[in-house]
Design a protein around this motif. Sequence first.
Motif, PDB file in Angstrom:
ATOM      1  N   PRO A   1       0.912  -1.047   0.107  1.00  0.00           N
ATOM      2  CA  PRO A   1       0.048  -0.015   0.001  1.00  0.00           C
ATOM      3  C   PRO A   1       0.850   1.380   0.100  1.00  0.00           C
ATOM      4  O   PRO A   1       1.749   1.225   0.542  1.00  0.00           O
ATOM      5  CB  PRO A   1      -0.689  -0.145   1.200  1.00  0.00           C
ATOM      6  N   PRO A   2       0.467   2.322  -0.535  1.00  0.00           N
ATOM      7  CA  PRO A   2       1.005   3.667  -0.436  1.00  0.00           C
ATOM      8  C   PRO A   2       1.323   4.005   0.697  1.00  0.00           C
ATOM      9  O   PRO A   2       0.640   3.930   1.685  1.00  0.00           O
ATOM     10  CB  PRO A   2       0.198   4.465  -1.450  1.00  0.00           C
ATOM     11  N   LYS A   3       2.519   4.707   1.134  1.00  0.00           N
ATOM     12  CA  LYS A   3       2.821   5.217   2.523  1.00  0.00           C
ATOM     13  C   LYS A   3       2.882   4.147   3.664  1.00  0.00           C
ATOM     14  O   LYS A   3       2.782   4.502   4.938  1.00  0.00           O
ATOM     15  CB  LYS A   3       1.831   6.236   2.825  1.00  0.00           C
ATOM     16  N   ILE A   4       2.847   2.939   3.261  1.00  0.00           N
ATOM     17  CA  ILE A   4       2.946   1.919   4.529  1.00  0.00           C
ATOM     18  C   ILE A   4       4.133   1.948   5.384  1.00  0.00           C
ATOM     19  O   ILE A   4       3.878   1.379   6.397  1.00  0.00           O
ATOM     20  CB  ILE A   4       2.917   0.477   3.609  1.00  0.00           C
TER      21      ILE A   4
ATOM     22  N   LYS B   1       6.121 -11.870  -3.866  1.00  0.00           N
ATOM     23  CA  LYS B   1       5.770 -11.689  -5.429  1.00  0.00           C
ATOM     24  C   LYS B   1       5.448 -10.205  -5.788  1.00  0.00           C
ATOM     25  O   LYS B   1       4.478 -10.139  -6.661  1.00  0.00           O
ATOM     26  CB  LYS B   1       4.648 -12.769  -5.452  1.00  0.00           C
ATOM     27  N   LEU B   2       6.222  -9.458  -5.168  1.00  0.00           N
ATOM     28  CA  LEU B   2       6.045  -7.963  -5.588  1.00  0.00           C
ATOM     29  C   LEU B   2       6.223  -7.662  -7.123  1.00  0.00           C
ATOM     30  O   LEU B   2       7.188  -8.077  -7.770  1.00  0.00           O
ATOM     31  CB  LEU B   2       7.045  -7.160  -4.812  1.00  0.00           C
ATOM     32  N   GLN B   3       5.401  -7.065  -7.637  1.00  0.00           N
ATOM     33  CA  GLN B   3       5.240  -6.992  -9.173  1.00  0.00           C
ATOM     34  C   GLN B   3       5.598  -5.461  -9.565  1.00  0.00           C
ATOM     35  O   GLN B   3       5.824  -4.999 -10.472  1.00  0.00           O
ATOM     36  CB  GLN B   3       3.902  -7.155  -9.671  1.00  0.00           C
ATOM     37  N   SER B   4       5.130  -4.505  -8.542  1.00  0.00           N
ATOM     38  CA  SER B   4       5.540  -3.105  -8.523  1.00  0.00           C
ATOM     39  C   SER B   4       5.816  -2.553  -7.056  1.00  0.00           C
ATOM     40  O   SER B   4       5.268  -2.956  -6.134  1.00  0.00           O
ATOM     41  CB  SER B   4       4.370  -2.406  -9.397  1.00  0.00           C
ATOM     42  N   LEU B   5       6.248  -1.200  -7.179  1.00  0.00           N
ATOM     43  CA  LEU B   5       6.120  -0.479  -5.833  1.00  0.00           C
ATOM     44  C   LEU B   5       5.737   0.847  -5.980  1.00  0.00           C
ATOM     45  O   LEU B   5       5.650   1.489  -6.996  1.00  0.00           O
ATOM     46  CB  LEU B   5       7.726  -0.122  -5.758  1.00  0.00           C
TER      47      LEU B   5
ATOM     48  N   VAL C   1       7.455   4.973  -1.910  1.00  0.00           N
ATOM     49  CA  VAL C   1       7.298   4.142  -0.797  1.00  0.00           C
ATOM     50  C   VAL C   1       7.924   4.068   0.231  1.00  0.00           C
ATOM     51  O   VAL C   1       8.169   4.023   1.633  1.00  0.00           O
ATOM     52  CB  VAL C   1       6.859   2.720  -1.289  1.00  0.00           C
ATOM     53  N   PHE C   2       9.454   4.491  -0.102  1.00  0.00           N
ATOM     54  CA  PHE C   2      10.513   4.399   0.706  1.00  0.00           C
ATOM     55  C   PHE C   2      11.070   5.953   1.166  1.00  0.00           C
ATOM     56  O   PHE C   2      11.919   6.094   1.755  1.00  0.00           O
ATOM     57  CB  PHE C   2      11.856   3.828  -0.025  1.00  0.00           C
ATOM     58  N   ASP C   3      10.363   6.875   0.640  1.00  0.00           N
ATOM     59  CA  ASP C   3      10.813   8.462   0.873  1.00  0.00           C
ATOM     60  C   ASP C   3      11.014   8.714   2.310  1.00  0.00           C
ATOM     61  O   ASP C   3      11.960   9.381   2.721  1.00  0.00           O
ATOM     62  CB  ASP C   3       9.738   9.239   0.331  1.00  0.00           C
ATOM     63  N   LYS C   4      10.293   8.110   3.206  1.00  0.00           N
ATOM     64  CA  LYS C   4      10.583   8.431   4.661  1.00  0.00           C
ATOM     65  C   LYS C   4      11.400   7.634   5.393  1.00  0.00           C
ATOM     66  O   LYS C   4      11.782   8.061   6.745  1.00  0.00           O
ATOM     67  CB  LYS C   4       9.243   8.299   5.640  1.00  0.00           C
ATOM     68  N   LEU C   5      12.241   6.823   4.694  1.00  0.00           N
ATOM     69  CA  LEU C   5      12.986   5.789   5.360  1.00  0.00           C
ATOM     70  C   LEU C   5      14.360   6.292   5.082  1.00  0.00           C
ATOM     71  O   LEU C   5      15.465   5.675   4.699  1.00  0.00           O
ATOM     72  CB  LEU C   5      13.053   4.503   4.826  1.00  0.00           C
ATOM     73  N   THR C   6      14.658   7.492   5.730  1.00  0.00           N
ATOM     74  CA  THR C   6      15.967   8.268   5.533  1.00  0.00           C
ATOM     75  C   THR C   6      17.095   7.674   6.373  1.00  0.00           C
ATOM     76  O   THR C   6      18.449   7.976   5.961  1.00  0.00           O
ATOM     77  CB  THR C   6      16.039   9.804   5.991  1.00  0.00           C
ATOM     78  N   GLN C   7      16.785   6.781   7.269  1.00  0.00           N
ATOM     79  CA  GLN C   7      17.729   6.018   8.013  1.00  0.00           C
ATOM     80  C   GLN C   7      18.296   4.660   7.623  1.00  0.00           C
ATOM     81  O   GLN C   7      18.851   3.973   8.113  1.00  0.00           O
ATOM     82  CB  GLN C   7      17.357   6.013   9.616  1.00  0.00           C
TER      83      GLN C   7
ATOM     84  N   ARG D   1       9.567  -5.314 -12.542  1.00  0.00           N
ATOM     85  CA  ARG D   1      10.145  -5.112 -13.621  1.00  0.00           C
ATOM     86  C   ARG D   1      10.853  -3.597 -13.817  1.00  0.00           C
ATOM     87  O   ARG D   1      11.481  -3.176 -14.789  1.00  0.00           O
ATOM     88  CB  ARG D   1       9.090  -5.181 -14.721  1.00  0.00           C
ATOM     89  N   ARG D   2      10.559  -2.760 -13.062  1.00  0.00           N
ATOM     90  CA  ARG D   2      10.797  -1.402 -13.025  1.00  0.00           C
ATOM     91  C   ARG D   2      10.553  -0.794 -11.428  1.00  0.00           C
ATOM     92  O   ARG D   2       9.910  -1.484 -10.514  1.00  0.00           O
ATOM     93  CB  ARG D   2      10.002  -0.574 -13.982  1.00  0.00           C
ATOM     94  N   VAL D   3      11.242   0.509 -11.027  1.00  0.00           N
ATOM     95  CA  VAL D   3      10.958   0.747 -10.059  1.00  0.00           C
ATOM     96  C   VAL D   3      10.555   2.360 -10.431  1.00  0.00           C
ATOM     97  O   VAL D   3      10.717   2.852 -11.436  1.00  0.00           O
ATOM     98  CB  VAL D   3      12.003   1.043  -8.929  1.00  0.00           C
ATOM     99  N   PRO D   4       9.506   2.965  -9.554  1.00  0.00           N
ATOM    100  CA  PRO D   4       9.139   4.391  -9.853  1.00  0.00           C
ATOM    101  C   PRO D   4      10.366   5.374  -9.820  1.00  0.00           C
ATOM    102  O   PRO D   4      11.387   5.092  -9.041  1.00  0.00           O
ATOM    103  CB  PRO D   4       8.131   4.745  -8.739  1.00  0.00           C
ATOM    104  N   GLU D   5      10.167   6.478 -10.753  1.00  0.00           N
ATOM    105  CA  GLU D   5      11.134   7.595 -10.762  1.00  0.00           C
ATOM    106  C   GLU D   5      11.427   7.946  -9.518  1.00  0.00           C
ATOM    107  O   GLU D   5      10.504   8.452  -8.670  1.00  0.00           O
ATOM    108  CB  GLU D   5      10.667   8.671 -11.527  1.00  0.00           C
TER     109      GLU D   5
END
Length: 323
Positions: free
Chosen positions: A123-126, A142-146, A150-156, A168-172
């Motif tokens: 889910p977004p912002k999980i 079995k992740l098909q997309s992200l 989704v990782f923006d807050k994980l600065t540590q 197959r890809r990751v978001p810009e």
Amino acid sequence: MMGPVLAACLLIILSTAWISQANGATCKKDGGVCTCNDNTKSVDCSNIKLTAIPINIPADTDRLELQLNQISNLPSKAFHGLSKLTYLSLTQNKLQALPAGVFDHLVNLDKLRLDYNQLKYLPPKIFDSLTKLTWLTLDQNKLQSLPHGVFDKLTQLETLYLRDNQLRRVPEGAFDFLEKLKMLQLQSNPWDCSCRDILYLSNWIREKKGTVSNIEAAECDGGTKAVLDVTEEEAAEDCVYPNTTTAIPTTIITILASSNDDDIPELPVPQENFQKFLGYQEPDHLPTQPQCLMSISGYLGLMMSLVLTSAAILYVIHFLKKA
């Protein structure tokens, strides 16, 4: 006079058992199934064939181990009240999805293991509340997309495992905020190197090569070449990957655009797909099968305790009358 004394002792024991049953004890010392260590504040519920998260986990728990069980779903409030957790392992279960908000209260979490499950999407912002997280494993799913960001807050975050999925890809910009990242595993995914979307990942790997471990191992689908070697000429296509959870069937759009309400025919849309189209999710308050079984067993245990307690009370009254 020994009769009433023994009966009174029996009554106390049964009352204690009834209280433990009514409270849904987690720790073995209280009649539960998990091993709890008061000194280390750890709760070990691993490898005991659990199908649901135990209730009444001590609020001061620092480390919670739930690996090697058969848990297939999580209530959205499964870990609410456990804000002191720094380690949570759900590895090697049967999770297929994560409800939004399930980790929102784990503000002190340092390590989260979700590997070796059956997750198909996130889910977004999980992970937005996990600002102290340094270790996250999502491999062997079995992740098909992200989701975007989704990782923006994980600065540590220092370690991230995404290997052995269906990406197959990751978001810009997927990894742009992970400034402390030291290890990223991307291998064993079918990276589509024919589409322009792969260029972000390819450029990012080239930029971080030598500072983030293992990223060079990412290969294009079929193992033809490394992702970091993909050129703009090779990734020339503008590929579109449909979102199967929100995409509206084109037949529905066409009919709605060209028909009056009275003329719209009934379409044989499978119930599962229609629920996905509407964004339907099971309400959190509906019990799962394991929870129902736990409720039934708890009810039977409660009734048994009441019967035995009543018998003990009658036993005491009987002896008191004789005395």
